[in-house]
Design a protein around this motif. Structure first.
Motif, mmCIF file in Angstrom:
data_model
loop_
_atom_site.group_PDB
_atom_site.id
_atom_site.type_symbol
_atom_site.label_atom_id
_atom_site.label_comp_id
_atom_site.label_asym_id
_atom_site.label_seq_id
_atom_site.Cartn_x
_atom_site.Cartn_y
_atom_site.Cartn_z
ATOM 1 N N ALA A 39 -35.707 -49.132 37.114
ATOM 2 C CA ALA A 39 -36.928 -49.717 36.456
ATOM 3 C C ALA A 39 -36.649 -49.634 34.800
ATOM 4 C CB ALA A 39 -38.134 -48.631 36.741
ATOM 5 N N SER A 40 -35.858 -48.651 34.308
ATOM 6 C CA SER A 40 -35.837 -48.776 32.775
ATOM 7 C C SER A 40 -34.867 -50.046 32.707
ATOM 8 C CB SER A 40 -35.124 -47.286 32.449
ATOM 9 O OG SER A 40 -33.822 -47.345 33.046
ATOM 10 N N ARG A 41 -34.031 -50.431 33.369
ATOM 11 C CA ARG A 41 -33.038 -51.631 33.089
ATOM 12 C C ARG A 41 -33.833 -52.938 33.416
ATOM 13 N NH1 ARG A 41 -30.376 -47.520 33.957
ATOM 14 N NH2 ARG A 41 -27.913 -46.993 33.413
ATOM 15 N N LEU A 42 -34.995 -52.902 34.262
ATOM 16 C CA LEU A 42 -35.791 -54.075 34.519
ATOM 17 C C LEU A 42 -36.509 -54.258 33.341
ATOM 18 C CD1 LEU A 42 -36.793 -56.315 36.186
ATOM 19 C CD2 LEU A 42 -38.290 -54.655 37.447
ATOM 20 N N LEU A 43 -37.131 -53.303 32.750
ATOM 21 C CA LEU A 43 -38.412 -53.270 31.855
ATOM 22 C C LEU A 43 -38.068 -54.097 30.506
ATOM 23 C CD1 LEU A 43 -41.198 -52.105 31.195
ATOM 24 C CD2 LEU A 43 -40.228 -50.262 29.944
ATOM 25 N N PRO A 44 -36.603 -54.234 29.922
ATOM 26 C CA PRO A 44 -36.655 -54.696 28.737
ATOM 27 C C PRO A 44 -36.227 -56.320 29.016
ATOM 28 C CG PRO A 44 -35.281 -52.941 28.649
ATOM 29 C CD PRO A 44 -35.632 -53.218 29.960
ATOM 30 N N ILE A 45 -36.088 -56.670 30.270
ATOM 31 C CA ILE A 45 -35.933 -58.333 30.540
ATOM 32 C C ILE A 45 -37.375 -59.056 30.336
ATOM 33 C CG2 ILE A 45 -35.128 -59.881 32.178
ATOM 34 C CD1 ILE A 45 -33.400 -57.491 33.587
ATOM 35 N N ALA A 46 -37.102 -59.994 29.423
ATOM 36 C CA ALA A 46 -38.484 -60.771 28.889
ATOM 37 C C ALA A 46 -38.590 -61.919 29.804
ATOM 38 C CB ALA A 46 -38.133 -61.182 27.516
ATOM 39 N N GLN A 61 -39.774 -45.485 46.538
ATOM 40 C CA GLN A 61 -39.635 -45.103 45.237
ATOM 41 C C GLN A 61 -39.356 -46.182 44.296
ATOM 42 O OE1 GLN A 61 -38.473 -40.966 43.811
ATOM 43 N NE2 GLN A 61 -37.775 -40.811 45.681
ATOM 44 N N LEU A 62 -38.426 -46.884 44.554
ATOM 45 C CA LEU A 62 -37.994 -48.123 43.725
ATOM 46 C C LEU A 62 -39.052 -48.911 43.530
ATOM 47 C CD1 LEU A 62 -36.044 -49.688 41.881
ATOM 48 C CD2 LEU A 62 -35.285 -50.511 44.297
ATOM 49 N N GLY A 63 -39.774 -49.294 44.687
ATOM 50 C CA GLY A 63 -40.773 -50.410 44.561
ATOM 51 C C GLY A 63 -42.084 -50.050 43.779
ATOM 52 N N ARG A 64 -42.322 -48.904 43.834
ATOM 53 C CA ARG A 64 -43.336 -48.280 42.950
ATOM 54 C C ARG A 64 -42.983 -48.213 41.379
ATOM 55 N NH1 ARG A 64 -43.844 -44.921 47.456
ATOM 56 N NH2 ARG A 64 -42.743 -43.148 46.300
ATOM 57 N N ALA A 65 -41.837 -47.750 41.243
ATOM 58 C CA ALA A 65 -41.246 -47.920 39.765
ATOM 59 C C ALA A 65 -41.283 -49.189 39.375
ATOM 60 C CB ALA A 65 -39.910 -47.093 39.653
ATOM 61 N N ALA A 66 -40.888 -50.121 40.041
ATOM 62 C CA ALA A 66 -40.667 -51.550 39.355
ATOM 63 C C ALA A 66 -41.922 -52.277 39.631
ATOM 64 C CB ALA A 66 -39.717 -52.275 40.690
ATOM 65 N N LEU A 67 -42.765 -52.134 40.338
ATOM 66 C CA LEU A 67 -44.148 -52.402 40.164
ATOM 67 C C LEU A 67 -44.964 -51.994 38.861
ATOM 68 C CD1 LEU A 67 -45.521 -52.348 43.880
ATOM 69 C CD2 LEU A 67 -44.868 -54.585 42.467
ATOM 70 N N ALA A 68 -44.418 -50.785 38.508
ATOM 71 C CA ALA A 68 -45.220 -49.995 37.166
ATOM 72 C C ALA A 68 -44.762 -50.619 36.083
ATOM 73 C CB ALA A 68 -44.987 -48.737 37.432
#
Length: 308
Positions: A39-46, A61-68
């Motif tokens: 999730a922390s690596r997905l967040l900066p992708i514009a 767990q991953l799905g919830r973090a990614a959706l967030a």
């Protein structure tokens, strides 16, 4: 994990995971670590991703973090373990990670956490994922790396050699970071990048580590494993050696888990020119504009709260 090699007994793996479905919550710290890392690596992708797949969703767990992150429209949770699948939120999909029932160019994003290290033909599965992505679609995954459980592997080898004069495979040989970038390139991903991190977990006694692995469904599922239970004297000696070789000053025992993070894009004409073969083994941090590191360097080692 290579072509023509049946490293894992997938039926045994399925049985292990089904039995562990009830206990996964007791040992889900690795899933939490990988979910946070992805999730922390997905967040900066514009950019946003209208349709995403969580491949090997475990407990979600991953799905919830990614959706967030707010970057995903619809997330499909895909899981091969039926007891876990029944607990995931819709939309959900039952599948085998080695044969993906997904149309070509139908997804914008594929995420996967601590699942693909159990696939026999990893290059083949990566090719299927790349084909399932729309042009300029993104693949991100966390897999367990080759440094993981090195202490346990060494203890079993030493104990069996000492008592039996030979060894039986006990701990899976996971992907090495030096090979990860080449796997992405081989599968046809554009702009592949690789990042690695190491988590050191500490235990009061080595049997607590074995319980965690069982609760995660990570019991031995190697095709070449011994089909009879380990002799008690070998197990006791292995645990003695583990404690002798891996104790900190406070007598708690170290266990290493390496996470390898993979990122690759489905090719598209709009992308910049790919790097030359062999030069893609860069840190994921490089692609996100953070501090530069060399290809083989670890992002860091940290300690998890003590367990067991």
């Amino acid at each position: 994990m290579t072509d023509g090699l049946t490293l894992f007994d997938r039926a045994a793996l399925a049985r292990n995971r089904a039995r562990a479905a009830e206990t996964l919550a007791e040992a889900d710290f690795l899933l939490a670590e990988a979910a946070d890392g992805l999730a922390s690596r997905l967040l900066p992708i514009a950019r946003d991703f209208p349709l995403a797949l969580d491949l090997g969703a475990h407990d979600g767990q991953l799905g919830r973090a990614a959706l967030a992150t707010g970057k995903i429209g619809t997330l499909i949770s895909a899981e091969g373990c039926r007891p876990l699948l029944s607990r995931l939120s819709a939309p959900r999909l039952a599948l085998d990670e080695e044969a993906l029932p997904i149309r070509d160019e139908s997804l914008d994003l594929v995420l996967s956490s601590l699942t693909l290290q159990w696939v026999n033909d990893l290059p083949g599965t990566l090719i299927q994922i790349r084909r399932a992505l729309r042009p300029d679609g993104l693949f991100m995954a966390a897999i367990i790396g080759g440094e993981s459980l090195k202490e346990l592997r060494e203890a079993f080898i030493a104990a069996e050699t000492e008592i039996l004069g030979g060894i039986s495979p006990r701990v899976a040989p996971f992907v090495e970071i030096r090979d990860a970038g080449a796997l992405l390139q081989r599968a046809g991903f554009a702009l592949p990048v690789v990042d690695a991190d190491t988590l050191t977990v500490r235990y009061g006694e080595p049997f607590a580590l074995l319980r965690d692995l069982k609760h995660m469904g990570w019991s031995n599922a190697l095709t070449d494993r011994a089909r009879t239970p380990m002799r008690r004297d070998v197990l006791v000696r292995a645990m003695e050696l583990y404690a002798e070789r891996n104790a900190d000053p406070d007598r708690r025992l170290r266990a290493t888990f390496e996470f390898i993070y993979l990122l690759g894009w489905a090719p598209d004409e709009s992308q910049q020119k790919p790097l030359m073969p062999g030069s893609a083994r860069m840190r994921l941090a490089d692609a996100l504009g953070t501090k530069e590191h060399s290809a083989g360097e670890r992002a860091g080692t940290r300690e998890d709260p003590d367990r067991g």
